[in-house]
Design a protein around this motif. Structure first.
Motif, PDB file in Angstrom:
ATOM      1  N   MET A 114       1.001  -0.756  -0.114  1.00 27.52           N
ATOM      2  CA  MET A 114      -0.372   0.029  -0.137  1.00 27.52           C
ATOM      3  C   MET A 114       0.791   1.288  -0.415  1.00 27.52           C
ATOM      4  N   GLU A 115       1.953   1.404   0.650  1.00 26.31           N
ATOM      5  CA  GLU A 115       3.086   2.660   0.792  1.00 26.31           C
ATOM      6  C   GLU A 115       3.045   2.337  -0.742  1.00 26.31           C
ATOM      7  N   GLU A 116       3.963   1.887  -1.539  1.00 24.35           N
ATOM      8  CA  GLU A 116       3.929   1.899  -2.689  1.00 24.35           C
ATOM      9  C   GLU A 116       2.985   2.630  -3.460  1.00 24.35           C
ATOM     10  N   HIS A 117       1.620   2.009  -2.998  1.00 26.70           N
ATOM     11  CA  HIS A 117       0.722   2.235  -4.362  1.00 26.70           C
ATOM     12  C   HIS A 117       0.252   3.722  -3.996  1.00 26.70           C
ATOM     13  N   LEU A 118       0.812   4.198  -2.525  1.00 24.39           N
ATOM     14  CA  LEU A 118       0.029   5.494  -3.084  1.00 24.39           C
ATOM     15  C   LEU A 118       0.986   6.613  -2.871  1.00 24.39           C
ATOM     16  N   LYS A 119       1.882   6.086  -3.470  1.00 26.23           N
ATOM     17  CA  LYS A 119       3.194   7.509  -3.156  1.00 26.23           C
ATOM     18  C   LYS A 119       2.759   7.564  -5.445  1.00 26.23           C
ATOM     19  N   GLU A 120       2.116   6.121  -5.736  1.00 18.53           N
ATOM     20  CA  GLU A 120       1.207   6.546  -7.434  1.00 18.53           C
ATOM     21  C   GLU A 120       0.165   6.255  -8.014  1.00 18.53           C
ATOM     22  N   CYS A 121      -0.761   6.497  -6.585  1.00 17.43           N
ATOM     23  CA  CYS A 121      -2.545   6.617  -6.619  1.00 17.43           C
ATOM     24  C   CYS A 121      -2.734   8.024  -7.005  1.00 17.43           C
ATOM     25  N   GLU A 122      -3.720   8.452  -8.096  1.00 20.99           N
ATOM     26  CA  GLU A 122      -3.988   9.812  -8.485  1.00 20.99           C
ATOM     27  C   GLU A 122      -4.848   9.977  -7.286  1.00 20.99           C
ATOM     28  N   ASP A 123      -6.029   9.368  -7.238  1.00 18.99           N
ATOM     29  CA  ASP A 123      -6.854   9.550  -6.203  1.00 18.99           C
ATOM     30  C   ASP A 123      -6.739  10.079  -5.306  1.00 18.99           C
ATOM     31  N   TYR A 124      -5.209   9.116  -4.402  1.00 23.61           N
ATOM     32  CA  TYR A 124      -4.608   9.971  -3.170  1.00 23.61           C
ATOM     33  C   TYR A 124      -4.124  11.227  -3.187  1.00 23.61           C
ATOM     34  N   HIS A 125      -3.367  11.199  -4.729  1.00 20.50           N
ATOM     35  CA  HIS A 125      -2.766  12.343  -4.507  1.00 20.50           C
ATOM     36  C   HIS A 125      -3.926  13.642  -5.067  1.00 20.50           C
ATOM     37  N   LYS A 126      -5.075  12.778  -5.427  1.00 21.33           N
ATOM     38  CA  LYS A 126      -6.594  14.443  -5.932  1.00 21.33           C
ATOM     39  C   LYS A 126      -7.003  14.937  -4.590  1.00 21.33           C
ATOM     40  N   PHE A 127      -7.123  13.364  -3.925  1.00 18.73           N
ATOM     41  CA  PHE A 127      -8.476  13.717  -1.871  1.00 18.73           C
ATOM     42  C   PHE A 127      -6.958  14.928  -1.319  1.00 18.73           C
ATOM     43  N   THR A 128      -5.927  14.216  -1.098  1.00 21.22           N
ATOM     44  CA  THR A 128      -5.074  15.280  -1.015  1.00 21.22           C
ATOM     45  C   THR A 128      -4.501  16.519  -0.938  1.00 21.22           C
ATOM     46  N   GLU A 129      -4.566  16.709  -2.128  1.00 20.81           N
ATOM     47  CA  GLU A 129      -4.256  18.300  -2.528  1.00 20.81           C
ATOM     48  C   GLU A 129      -5.970  18.505  -2.778  1.00 20.81           C
ATOM     49  N   ASN A 130      -6.493  18.524  -1.992  1.00 19.40           N
ATOM     50  CA  ASN A 130      -7.577  18.917  -1.652  1.00 19.40           C
ATOM     51  C   ASN A 130      -7.896  20.104  -1.033  1.00 19.40           C
ATOM     52  N   ASN A 131      -7.977  21.271  -1.168  1.00 19.71           N
ATOM     53  CA  ASN A 131      -8.513  22.522  -0.683  1.00 19.71           C
ATOM     54  C   ASN A 131      -9.203  21.998   1.126  1.00 19.71           C
ATOM     55  N   SER A 132     -10.201  21.357   0.611  1.00 24.99           N
ATOM     56  CA  SER A 132     -11.554  21.451   1.774  1.00 24.99           C
ATOM     57  C   SER A 132     -10.386  20.279   2.875  1.00 24.99           C
ATOM     58  N   PHE A 133     -10.320  19.124   1.855  1.00 24.91           N
ATOM     59  CA  PHE A 133      -9.587  17.985   3.077  1.00 24.91           C
ATOM     60  C   PHE A 133      -8.179  19.244   3.919  1.00 24.91           C
ATOM     61  N   GLN A 134      -7.722  19.487   3.921  1.00 23.16           N
ATOM     62  CA  GLN A 134      -6.123  20.591   4.159  1.00 23.16           C
ATOM     63  C   GLN A 134      -7.474  21.357   5.606  1.00 23.16           C
ATOM     64  N   MET A 135      -8.688  21.443   4.828  1.00 20.59           N
ATOM     65  CA  MET A 135      -9.425  22.786   5.903  1.00 20.59           C
ATOM     66  C   MET A 135      -9.690  21.625   6.995  1.00 20.59           C
ATOM     67  N   ALA A 136     -10.756  20.773   6.454  1.00 20.86           N
ATOM     68  CA  ALA A 136     -11.112  19.713   7.501  1.00 20.86           C
ATOM     69  C   ALA A 136      -9.814  19.652   9.026  1.00 20.86           C
ATOM     70  N   LEU A 137      -8.634  18.817   8.174  1.00 17.68           N
ATOM     71  CA  LEU A 137      -7.917  18.822   8.982  1.00 17.68           C
ATOM     72  C   LEU A 137      -7.236  20.121  10.074  1.00 17.68           C
ATOM     73  N   SER A 138      -7.212  21.254   9.344  1.00 18.86           N
ATOM     74  CA  SER A 138      -7.391  22.016  10.513  1.00 18.86           C
ATOM     75  C   SER A 138      -7.697  22.621  11.692  1.00 18.86           C
ATOM     76  N   VAL A 139      -9.035  21.909  11.237  1.00 20.71           N
ATOM     77  CA  VAL A 139     -10.335  22.889  11.959  1.00 20.71           C
ATOM     78  C   VAL A 139     -10.398  21.509  12.609  1.00 20.71           C
ATOM     79  N   ARG A 140     -10.187  20.287  12.681  1.00 21.02           N
ATOM     80  CA  ARG A 140     -10.757  19.306  13.202  1.00 21.02           C
ATOM     81  C   ARG A 140     -10.795  19.547  15.042  1.00 21.02           C
ATOM     82  N   ALA A 141     -11.612  19.221  15.613  1.00 22.59           N
ATOM     83  CA  ALA A 141     -11.552  19.698  16.563  1.00 22.59           C
ATOM     84  C   ALA A 141     -10.922  18.457  17.637  1.00 22.59           C
ATOM     85  N   GLN A 142     -10.327  18.867  19.448  1.00 19.42           N
ATOM     86  CA  GLN A 142      -9.815  17.442  19.206  1.00 19.42           C
ATOM     87  C   GLN A 142     -11.054  16.929  20.246  1.00 19.42           C
ATOM     88  N   PRO A 143     -10.727  15.554  20.993  1.00 16.91           N
ATOM     89  CA  PRO A 143     -11.585  14.356  20.828  1.00 16.91           C
ATOM     90  C   PRO A 143     -11.969  14.975  22.407  1.00 16.91           C
TER      91      PRO A 143
END
Length: 89
Positions: free
Chosen positions: A52-81
Motif C-alpha cells: 500500500m505504501e508504494e501504491h499511494l506514491k503513485e495513486c492518482e485518487d490519493y493525490h487528488k484527495f490530499t491536494e484538495n483544499n477542503s481536506f486540508q481545511m478539515a484537518l486544520s479545524v478538526r476538534a480534539q476529542p
C-alpha cells in the motif's frame, strides 16, 4: 471500437475489463484468487495491491484527495476529542 476505458484485473492480469464493470468483476474474480492477499486502496476500491505504501506514491485518487483544499481545511479545524476524567465526577 467502444468509447469505454479499460483496466486490468488485479487478480488475473489476463483479464481486461471495462472500468465501469470492474467493481463487479473484482468481487467474482477475488473468490477464485489463490495468490498473496491484496490490500484495498482507501481512495479507490478497485485498486488492489500488495504494498500500500508504494501504491499511494503513485495513486492518482490519493493525490487528488490530499491536494484538495477542503481536506486540508478539515484537518486544520478538526476538534480534539473530549476526554472525561472519571475521578472528577
Amino acid at each position: 471500437m467502444s468509447n469505454y476505458s479499460f483496466g486490468t484485473c488485479p487478480y488475473n492480469k489476463e483479464h481486461r475489463i471495462m472500468l465501469f464493470r470492474m467493481p463487479g468483476h473484482i468481487v467474482k474474480c477475488m473468490k477464485n484468487y489463490r495468490g498473496p492477499p491484496l490490500q484495498t486502496c482507501k481512495y479507490n476500491a478497485i485498486h488492489r495491491v500488495l504494498d500500500m505504501e508504494e501504491h499511494l506514491k503513485e495513486c492518482e485518487d490519493y493525490h487528488k484527495f490530499t491536494e484538495n483544499n477542503s481536506f486540508q481545511m478539515a484537518l486544520s479545524v478538526r476538534a480534539q476529542p473530549i476526554i472525561y476524567d472519571e475521578d472528577a465526577v
